[in-house]
Design a protein around this motif. Structure first.
Motif, PDB file in Angstrom:
ATOM      1  N   VAL A  36       0.843  -1.204   0.000  1.00  0.00           N
ATOM      2  CA  VAL A  36       0.000   0.000   0.000  1.00  0.00           C
ATOM      3  C   VAL A  36       0.874   1.249   0.000  1.00  0.00           C
ATOM      4  CG1 VAL A  36      -1.664   1.325   1.379  1.00  0.00           C
ATOM      5  CG2 VAL A  36      -1.991  -1.132   1.054  1.00  0.00           C
ATOM      6  N   LEU A  37       1.941   1.239   0.800  1.00  0.00           N
ATOM      7  CA  LEU A  37       2.868   2.384   0.788  1.00  0.00           C
ATOM      8  C   LEU A  37       3.472   2.579  -0.601  1.00  0.00           C
ATOM      9  CD1 LEU A  37       4.735   2.013   4.196  1.00  0.00           C
ATOM     10  CD2 LEU A  37       3.244   3.880   3.498  1.00  0.00           C
ATOM     11  N   GLY A  38       3.770   1.486  -1.287  1.00  0.00           N
ATOM     12  CA  GLY A  38       4.301   1.583  -2.650  1.00  0.00           C
ATOM     13  C   GLY A  38       3.290   2.209  -3.603  1.00  0.00           C
ATOM     14  N   LEU A  39       2.012   1.824  -3.473  1.00  0.00           N
ATOM     15  CA  LEU A  39       0.972   2.433  -4.322  1.00  0.00           C
ATOM     16  C   LEU A  39       0.828   3.922  -4.028  1.00  0.00           C
ATOM     17  CD1 LEU A  39      -1.813  -0.304  -4.271  1.00  0.00           C
ATOM     18  CD2 LEU A  39      -0.535   0.506  -6.256  1.00  0.00           C
ATOM     19  N   ILE A  40       0.849   4.275  -2.751  1.00  0.00           N
ATOM     20  CA  ILE A  40       0.754   5.690  -2.367  1.00  0.00           C
ATOM     21  C   ILE A  40       1.954   6.455  -2.908  1.00  0.00           C
ATOM     22  CG2 ILE A  40       0.856   7.270  -0.390  1.00  0.00           C
ATOM     23  CD1 ILE A  40      -0.786   5.135   1.159  1.00  0.00           C
ATOM     24  N   GLN A  41       3.135   5.868  -2.779  1.00  0.00           N
ATOM     25  CA  GLN A  41       4.348   6.537  -3.257  1.00  0.00           C
ATOM     26  C   GLN A  41       4.327   6.716  -4.775  1.00  0.00           C
ATOM     27  OE1 GLN A  41       8.150   5.536  -1.382  1.00  0.00           O
ATOM     28  NE2 GLN A  41       8.882   5.052  -3.434  1.00  0.00           N
ATOM     29  N   LEU A  42       3.875   5.702  -5.512  1.00  0.00           N
ATOM     30  CA  LEU A  42       3.785   5.820  -6.967  1.00  0.00           C
ATOM     31  C   LEU A  42       2.791   6.910  -7.359  1.00  0.00           C
ATOM     32  CD1 LEU A  42       4.403   4.898  -9.852  1.00  0.00           C
ATOM     33  CD2 LEU A  42       2.674   3.116  -9.564  1.00  0.00           C
ATOM     34  N   ALA A  43       1.631   6.925  -6.719  1.00  0.00           N
ATOM     35  CA  ALA A  43       0.625   7.954  -7.019  1.00  0.00           C
ATOM     36  C   ALA A  43       1.158   9.349  -6.690  1.00  0.00           C
ATOM     37  CB  ALA A  43      -0.662   7.671  -6.245  1.00  0.00           C
ATOM     38  N   TYR A  44       1.837   9.475  -5.543  1.00  0.00           N
ATOM     39  CA  TYR A  44       2.400  10.778  -5.166  1.00  0.00           C
ATOM     40  C   TYR A  44       3.492  11.204  -6.139  1.00  0.00           C
ATOM     41  CZ  TYR A  44       4.586  14.501  -2.537  1.00  0.00           C
ATOM     42  OH  TYR A  44       5.106  15.714  -2.173  1.00  0.00           O
ATOM     43  N   SER A  75       4.894  -6.863  -5.197  1.00  0.00           N
ATOM     44  CA  SER A  75       4.404  -6.269  -3.958  1.00  0.00           C
ATOM     45  C   SER A  75       3.155  -5.431  -4.215  1.00  0.00           C
ATOM     46  CB  SER A  75       5.490  -5.399  -3.327  1.00  0.00           C
ATOM     47  OG  SER A  75       6.611  -6.194  -3.006  1.00  0.00           O
ATOM     48  N   LEU A  76       3.106  -4.765  -5.370  1.00  0.00           N
ATOM     49  CA  LEU A  76       1.904  -4.001  -5.716  1.00  0.00           C
ATOM     50  C   LEU A  76       0.731  -4.945  -5.974  1.00  0.00           C
ATOM     51  CD1 LEU A  76       3.455  -1.335  -8.120  1.00  0.00           C
ATOM     52  CD2 LEU A  76       2.802  -1.028  -5.736  1.00  0.00           C
ATOM     53  N   LEU A  77       0.977  -6.063  -6.628  1.00  0.00           N
ATOM     54  CA  LEU A  77      -0.080  -7.047  -6.887  1.00  0.00           C
ATOM     55  C   LEU A  77      -0.510  -7.762  -5.608  1.00  0.00           C
ATOM     56  CD1 LEU A  77       1.181  -8.658 -10.203  1.00  0.00           C
ATOM     57  CD2 LEU A  77      -0.717  -7.058  -9.914  1.00  0.00           C
ATOM     58  N   PHE A  78       0.395  -7.919  -4.657  1.00  0.00           N
ATOM     59  CA  PHE A  78       0.107  -8.605  -3.406  1.00  0.00           C
ATOM     60  C   PHE A  78      -1.013  -7.907  -2.635  1.00  0.00           C
ATOM     61  CE2 PHE A  78       1.112  -9.997   0.957  1.00  0.00           C
ATOM     62  CZ  PHE A  78       1.120 -11.369   0.757  1.00  0.00           C
ATOM     63  N   VAL A  79      -1.095  -6.586  -2.763  1.00  0.00           N
ATOM     64  CA  VAL A  79      -2.132  -5.813  -2.078  1.00  0.00           C
ATOM     65  C   VAL A  79      -3.520  -6.263  -2.523  1.00  0.00           C
ATOM     66  CG1 VAL A  79      -3.102  -3.490  -1.798  1.00  0.00           C
ATOM     67  CG2 VAL A  79      -0.640  -3.817  -1.791  1.00  0.00           C
ATOM     68  N   LEU A 104      13.979  -1.461   1.105  1.00  0.00           N
ATOM     69  CA  LEU A 104      15.057  -0.822   0.347  1.00  0.00           C
ATOM     70  C   LEU A 104      14.596  -0.386  -1.039  1.00  0.00           C
ATOM     71  CD1 LEU A 104      18.059  -3.096   1.355  1.00  0.00           C
ATOM     72  CD2 LEU A 104      17.571  -0.768   2.115  1.00  0.00           C
ATOM     73  N   THR A 105      13.728  -1.167  -1.665  1.00  0.00           N
ATOM     74  CA  THR A 105      13.222  -0.802  -2.987  1.00  0.00           C
ATOM     75  C   THR A 105      12.387   0.461  -2.915  1.00  0.00           C
ATOM     76  OG1 THR A 105      13.210  -3.120  -3.637  1.00  0.00           O
ATOM     77  CG2 THR A 105      11.900  -1.628  -4.968  1.00  0.00           C
ATOM     78  N   LEU A 106      11.523   0.565  -1.910  1.00  0.00           N
ATOM     79  CA  LEU A 106      10.716   1.786  -1.764  1.00  0.00           C
ATOM     80  C   LEU A 106      11.588   3.011  -1.525  1.00  0.00           C
ATOM     81  CD1 LEU A 106       7.584   0.710   0.293  1.00  0.00           C
ATOM     82  CD2 LEU A 106       7.668   1.532  -2.058  1.00  0.00           C
ATOM     83  N   LEU A 107      12.608   2.857  -0.691  1.00  0.00           N
ATOM     84  CA  LEU A 107      13.499   4.002  -0.457  1.00  0.00           C
ATOM     85  C   LEU A 107      14.258   4.379  -1.728  1.00  0.00           C
ATOM     86  CD1 LEU A 107      14.933   3.406   3.112  1.00  0.00           C
ATOM     87  CD2 LEU A 107      13.209   5.040   2.384  1.00  0.00           C
ATOM     88  N   PHE A 108      14.744   3.376  -2.465  1.00  0.00           N
ATOM     89  CA  PHE A 108      15.432   3.650  -3.726  1.00  0.00           C
ATOM     90  C   PHE A 108      14.522   4.416  -4.680  1.00  0.00           C
ATOM     91  CE2 PHE A 108      15.136   1.873  -8.054  1.00  0.00           C
ATOM     92  CZ  PHE A 108      16.160   2.582  -8.641  1.00  0.00           C
ATOM     93  N   LEU A 109      13.299   3.948  -4.859  1.00  0.00           N
ATOM     94  CA  LEU A 109      12.382   4.603  -5.795  1.00  0.00           C
ATOM     95  C   LEU A 109      12.019   6.009  -5.319  1.00  0.00           C
ATOM     96  CD1 LEU A 109      10.140   1.527  -6.587  1.00  0.00           C
ATOM     97  CD2 LEU A 109      11.646   2.698  -8.196  1.00  0.00           C
ATOM     98  N   ASN A 110      11.900   6.189  -4.008  1.00  0.00           N
ATOM     99  CA  ASN A 110      11.588   7.512  -3.468  1.00  0.00           C
ATOM    100  C   ASN A 110      12.735   8.485  -3.736  1.00  0.00           C
ATOM    101  OD1 ASN A 110      10.725   9.721  -2.009  1.00  0.00           O
ATOM    102  ND2 ASN A 110      10.063   8.522  -0.267  1.00  0.00           N
ATOM    103  N   PHE A 111      13.950   8.073  -3.440  1.00  0.00           N
ATOM    104  CA  PHE A 111      15.088   8.972  -3.648  1.00  0.00           C
ATOM    105  C   PHE A 111      15.406   9.163  -5.128  1.00  0.00           C
ATOM    106  CE2 PHE A 111      15.703   8.042   0.871  1.00  0.00           C
ATOM    107  CZ  PHE A 111      15.763   9.349   1.330  1.00  0.00           C
ATOM    108  N   PHE A 112      15.073   8.179  -5.943  1.00  0.00           N
ATOM    109  CA  PHE A 112      15.179   8.351  -7.387  1.00  0.00           C
ATOM    110  C   PHE A 112      14.255   9.489  -7.835  1.00  0.00           C
ATOM    111  CE2 PHE A 112      13.600   7.443 -11.665  1.00  0.00           C
ATOM    112  CZ  PHE A 112      14.786   7.388 -12.368  1.00  0.00           C
ATOM    113  N   HIS A 113      13.034   9.504  -7.304  1.00  0.00           N
ATOM    114  CA  HIS A 113      12.092  10.563  -7.668  1.00  0.00           C
ATOM    115  C   HIS A 113      12.546  11.923  -7.125  1.00  0.00           C
ATOM    116  CE1 HIS A 113       8.472  12.569  -8.829  1.00  0.00           C
ATOM    117  NE2 HIS A 113       8.162  12.855  -7.580  1.00  0.00           N
ATOM    118  N   ILE A 114      13.105  11.944  -5.953  1.00  0.00           N
ATOM    119  CA  ILE A 114      13.631  13.208  -5.416  1.00  0.00           C
ATOM    120  C   ILE A 114      14.716  13.748  -6.342  1.00  0.00           C
ATOM    121  CG2 ILE A 114      14.973  14.219  -3.521  1.00  0.00           C
ATOM    122  CD1 ILE A 114      13.336  12.427  -1.617  1.00  0.00           C
TER     123      ILE A 114
END
Length: 165
Positions: A36-44, A75-79, A104-114
């Protein structure tokens, strides 16, 4: 809003991810929360990119969605419970080994977007619209880089001539 506001929002999302990592149990429930955090992060990420650049359909967004799909897709499909039984990672690995990878993947994708947000620059001082570098600015930067390379060879040639001639 300014880019710094969206960067701050991404940093707060990263802080939430770190907090959830510290307190969630290694279980299917914890994996769903990270999904769910990954979906929120992708949408944001898509929303903030659209607000900064004015367009949600850009090569960056397509690459970002691809990155989420290939690095965080199951992980997105797991939701939604849509992981096929033949390819379910939870059959091969325990949640105790999957959740740190999700973290670690969520943090990587977040900092990639930053980093992507840092690549945008203000187009004018009195406007809040942003744009990428213009072709002229890219050519100017390329000329500066090639100029440095040419000067480096001239300097090396001068040193060689001074020593050996």
């Amino acid at each position: 809003m300014r880019t710094s506001s969206y960067i701050f929002g991404s940093l707060m999302l990263a802080a939430c991810i770190v907090a959830f990592n510290s307190y969630l149990p290694f279980s299917d429930y914890g994996m769903k929360v990270f999904g769910v955090l990954g979906l929120i992060q992708l949408a944001y990420s898509i929303y903030s990119w659209k607000q900064i650049t004015g367009s949600a359909i850009t090569p960056y967004v397509i690459f970002l969605i691809s990155a989420y799909t290939f690095t965080f897709g199951q992980s997105l499909l797991f939701v939604f419970g849509k992981v096929s039984p033949e390819r379910d990672l939870t059959d091969m690995f325990s949640p105790a080994s999957i959740m740190p990878a999700q973290y670690l993947t969520l943090l990587f994708l977040n900092f990639f977007h930053i980093g992507g947000m840092f690549s945008c620059k203000n187009s004018s001082s009195d406007s809040y619209t942003y744009e990428m570098m213009s072709p002229y600015e890219e050519q100017n930067m390329e000329n500066q880089i090639f100029g440095i390379k040419k000067n480096r060879y001239n300097i090396l040639g001068n040193i060689y001539n001074t020593i050996y001639h």
